[in-house]
Design a protein around this motif. Structure first.
Motif, PDB file in Angstrom:
ATOM      1  N   GLU A 131       0.831  -1.214   0.000  1.00 27.07           N
ATOM      2  CA  GLU A 131       0.000   0.000   0.000  1.00 27.07           C
ATOM      3  C   GLU A 131       0.858   1.253   0.000  1.00 27.07           C
ATOM      4  N   THR A 132       1.938   1.237   0.774  1.00 23.18           N
ATOM      5  CA  THR A 132       2.837   2.385   0.836  1.00 23.18           C
ATOM      6  C   THR A 132       3.503   2.622  -0.508  1.00 23.18           C
ATOM      7  N   SER A 133       3.904   1.543  -1.168  1.00 25.13           N
ATOM      8  CA  SER A 133       4.534   1.659  -2.480  1.00 25.13           C
ATOM      9  C   SER A 133       3.582   2.261  -3.504  1.00 25.13           C
ATOM     10  N   VAL A 134       2.344   1.785  -3.509  1.00 27.01           N
ATOM     11  CA  VAL A 134       1.354   2.250  -4.496  1.00 27.01           C
ATOM     12  C   VAL A 134       1.011   3.714  -4.278  1.00 27.01           C
ATOM     13  N   ILE A 135       0.813   4.114  -3.024  1.00 20.77           N
ATOM     14  CA  ILE A 135       0.311   5.458  -2.733  1.00 20.77           C
ATOM     15  C   ILE A 135       1.426   6.494  -2.580  1.00 20.77           C
ATOM     16  N   LYS A 136       2.521   6.103  -1.913  1.00 28.00           N
ATOM     17  CA  LYS A 136       3.556   7.087  -1.608  1.00 28.00           C
ATOM     18  C   LYS A 136       4.824   6.951  -2.445  1.00 28.00           C
ATOM     19  N   GLY A 137       4.996   5.824  -3.126  1.00 28.56           N
ATOM     20  CA  GLY A 137       6.147   5.680  -3.998  1.00 28.56           C
ATOM     21  C   GLY A 137       7.260   4.805  -3.441  1.00 28.56           C
ATOM     22  N   PHE A 138       8.304   4.639  -4.266  1.00 25.57           N
ATOM     23  CA  PHE A 138       9.390   3.703  -3.967  1.00 25.57           C
ATOM     24  C   PHE A 138      10.155   4.075  -2.697  1.00 25.57           C
ATOM     25  N   ARG A 139      10.589   5.331  -2.595  1.00 30.06           N
ATOM     26  CA  ARG A 139      11.416   5.731  -1.453  1.00 30.06           C
ATOM     27  C   ARG A 139      10.660   5.623  -0.136  1.00 30.06           C
ATOM     28  N   ALA A 140       9.379   5.951  -0.166  1.00 25.01           N
ATOM     29  CA  ALA A 140       8.569   5.832   1.054  1.00 25.01           C
ATOM     30  C   ALA A 140       8.461   4.370   1.480  1.00 25.01           C
ATOM     31  N   ALA A 141       8.195   3.491   0.517  1.00 28.58           N
ATOM     32  CA  ALA A 141       8.094   2.064   0.824  1.00 28.58           C
ATOM     33  C   ALA A 141       9.428   1.517   1.310  1.00 28.58           C
ATOM     34  N   LEU A 142      10.519   2.012   0.726  1.00 27.48           N
ATOM     35  CA  LEU A 142      11.853   1.570   1.135  1.00 27.48           C
ATOM     36  C   LEU A 142      12.133   1.977   2.580  1.00 27.48           C
ATOM     37  N   ALA A 143      11.751   3.208   2.942  1.00 28.07           N
ATOM     38  CA  ALA A 143      11.940   3.671   4.320  1.00 28.07           C
ATOM     39  C   ALA A 143      11.136   2.804   5.286  1.00 28.07           C
ATOM     40  N   PHE A 144       9.896   2.496   4.913  1.00 28.27           N
ATOM     41  CA  PHE A 144       9.050   1.631   5.736  1.00 28.27           C
ATOM     42  C   PHE A 144       9.691   0.255   5.894  1.00 28.27           C
ATOM     43  N   ASP A 145      10.182  -0.293   4.789  1.00 28.90           N
ATOM     44  CA  ASP A 145      10.758  -1.641   4.803  1.00 28.90           C
ATOM     45  C   ASP A 145      12.030  -1.701   5.645  1.00 28.90           C
ATOM     46  N   LEU A 146      12.820  -0.651   5.622  1.00 30.90           N
ATOM     47  CA  LEU A 146      14.036  -0.613   6.445  1.00 30.90           C
ATOM     48  C   LEU A 146      13.682  -0.658   7.931  1.00 30.90           C
ATOM     49  N   GLY A 147      12.577  -0.016   8.297  1.00 34.17           N
ATOM     50  CA  GLY A 147      12.111  -0.089   9.681  1.00 34.17           C
ATOM     51  C   GLY A 147      11.702  -1.500  10.055  1.00 34.17           C
ATOM     52  N   THR A 204      -7.540   4.926  -9.200  1.00 32.60           N
ATOM     53  CA  THR A 204      -8.249   6.181  -9.004  1.00 32.60           C
ATOM     54  C   THR A 204      -8.218   6.522  -7.516  1.00 32.60           C
ATOM     55  N   PRO A 205      -8.474   7.772  -7.152  1.00 32.70           N
ATOM     56  CA  PRO A 205      -8.512   8.129  -5.725  1.00 32.70           C
ATOM     57  C   PRO A 205      -9.503   7.267  -4.940  1.00 32.70           C
ATOM     58  N   GLN A 206     -10.648   6.957  -5.557  1.00 38.39           N
ATOM     59  CA  GLN A 206     -11.642   6.114  -4.871  1.00 38.39           C
ATOM     60  C   GLN A 206     -11.093   4.708  -4.648  1.00 38.39           C
ATOM     61  N   ALA A 207     -10.347   4.209  -5.635  1.00 38.60           N
ATOM     62  CA  ALA A 207      -9.762   2.868  -5.491  1.00 38.60           C
ATOM     63  C   ALA A 207      -8.719   2.854  -4.383  1.00 38.60           C
ATOM     64  N   ILE A 208      -7.958   3.928  -4.249  1.00 37.28           N
ATOM     65  CA  ILE A 208      -6.940   4.025  -3.201  1.00 37.28           C
ATOM     66  C   ILE A 208      -7.595   4.021  -1.821  1.00 37.28           C
ATOM     67  N   ILE A 209      -8.726   4.700  -1.719  1.00 37.65           N
ATOM     68  CA  ILE A 209      -9.461   4.703  -0.451  1.00 37.65           C
ATOM     69  C   ILE A 209      -9.909   3.284  -0.106  1.00 37.65           C
ATOM     70  N   LYS A 210     -10.361   2.534  -1.117  1.00 37.87           N
ATOM     71  CA  LYS A 210     -10.778   1.148  -0.901  1.00 37.87           C
ATOM     72  C   LYS A 210      -9.591   0.285  -0.476  1.00 37.87           C
ATOM     73  N   VAL A 211      -8.420   0.543  -1.077  1.00 40.12           N
ATOM     74  CA  VAL A 211      -7.210  -0.198  -0.714  1.00 40.12           C
ATOM     75  C   VAL A 211      -6.869   0.047   0.754  1.00 40.12           C
ATOM     76  N   LYS A 212      -6.975   1.302   1.185  1.00 39.58           N
ATOM     77  CA  LYS A 212      -6.674   1.638   2.584  1.00 39.58           C
ATOM     78  C   LYS A 212      -7.644   0.935   3.525  1.00 39.58           C
ATOM     79  N   ARG A 213      -8.911   0.913   3.159  1.00 36.05           N
ATOM     80  CA  ARG A 213      -9.895   0.252   4.015  1.00 36.05           C
ATOM     81  C   ARG A 213      -9.664  -1.254   4.060  1.00 36.05           C
ATOM     82  N   PHE A 214      -9.297  -1.821   2.914  1.00 40.42           N
ATOM     83  CA  PHE A 214      -8.968  -3.252   2.882  1.00 40.42           C
ATOM     84  C   PHE A 214      -7.770  -3.526   3.781  1.00 40.42           C
ATOM     85  N   LEU A 215      -6.773  -2.631   3.728  1.00 43.73           N
ATOM     86  CA  LEU A 215      -5.596  -2.759   4.587  1.00 43.73           C
ATOM     87  C   LEU A 215      -5.997  -2.712   6.049  1.00 43.73           C
ATOM     88  N   GLY A 216      -6.877  -1.762   6.405  1.00 40.56           N
ATOM     89  CA  GLY A 216      -7.346  -1.659   7.783  1.00 40.56           C
ATOM     90  C   GLY A 216      -8.024  -2.926   8.240  1.00 40.56           C
TER      91      GLY A 216
END
Length: 227
Positions: free
Chosen positions: A28-44, A179-191
């Motif tokens: 989800e982080t990769s899709v919404i925030k991009g590669f570097r954001a996902a990489l930072a998350f993964d390093l944690g 789409t923005p609506q699809a991203i919202i659905k992805v976040k809810r699925f993640l939750g």
């Protein structure tokens, strides 16, 4: 040493595809925030794994037995995961989150993502049990040699990290198709996934102690390794 490396790579690859909260949050982080954001998350996440490996190495079987006698740890970690999941699921999207331009250039705090990855992995007591089981199983084959342990688990974490990078790159390709609506659905699925994982941990905490038998955990890992 080469045999240790060859044995560790498949385990690292398998670890990267273990279905759990971290798996979905990373994508989800990769899709919404991009590669570097996902990489930072993964390093944690990886830092938490390294810490767990160190704890497991120095504590070994005794800690695994103690965990089986402390079901409250499962309830505590599961409650945090479940609450966090429900917050994500029921949180109303901000107006700017529906703006496509905002989604294409979000402000990202990489340090916050790093901390998020660390704690999301660290509060999952099941991860510590997993590393304890791996160490107990592979320890004899490594002759309990510290250098071989470092090579084996260093290779395993590296294979895990490389596989995660590939997952991040593949997930990032979906960004322009969402789409923005699809991203919202992805976040809810993640939750929902986080809430389910948290609920499973809570249930484990209320199971009888014999259901948390360390020997059973070790036997299951040995069976998977043999297959």
């Amino acid at each position: 040493m080469i045999e240790d490396i060859q044995a560790a790579i498949p385990l690292g690859f398998f670890l990267a595809f273990m279905i759990g909260p971290v798996f979905f949050v990373l994508l989800e982080t990769s899709v919404i925030k991009g590669f570097r954001a996902a990489l930072a998350f993964d390093l944690g996440v990886i830092l938490a794994d390294i810490l767990f490996i160190a704890i497991a190495y120095f504590s070994s079987f005794q800690l695994l037995e103690n965990l089986s006698n402390q079901p409250g740890l499962y309830v505590f970690g599961g409650t945090i995961l479940a609450v966090y999941g429900f917050i994500i699921y029921f949180k109303k999207p901000k107006k700017e989150a529906i703006d496509t331009k905002q989604l294409s250039a979000p402000k990202t705090n990489y340090f916050t993502l790093f901390i998020k990855g660390f704690f999301l992995n660290f509060i999952n007591i099941g991860v510590l049990v997993f590393w304890l089981g791996i160490i107990i199983v592979v320890g004899p084959s490594l002759d309990n040699n510290t250098n071989r342990f470092i090579v084996f688990f260093g290779t395993m974490i590296t294979a895990y990290f490389v596989t995660d990078i590939i997952k991040i790159l593949l997930a990032k390709q979906l960004k322009n198709k969402l789409t923005p609506q699809a991203i919202i659905k992805v976040k809810r699925f993640l939750g929902l996934i986080l809430a389910v994982c948290g609920t499973v941990l809570i249930i484990k905490g209320f199971l009888p102690k014999d259901k948390l038998n360390p020997q059973q955990i070790i036997d299951q890992i040995e069976e998977q390794t043999n297959h």
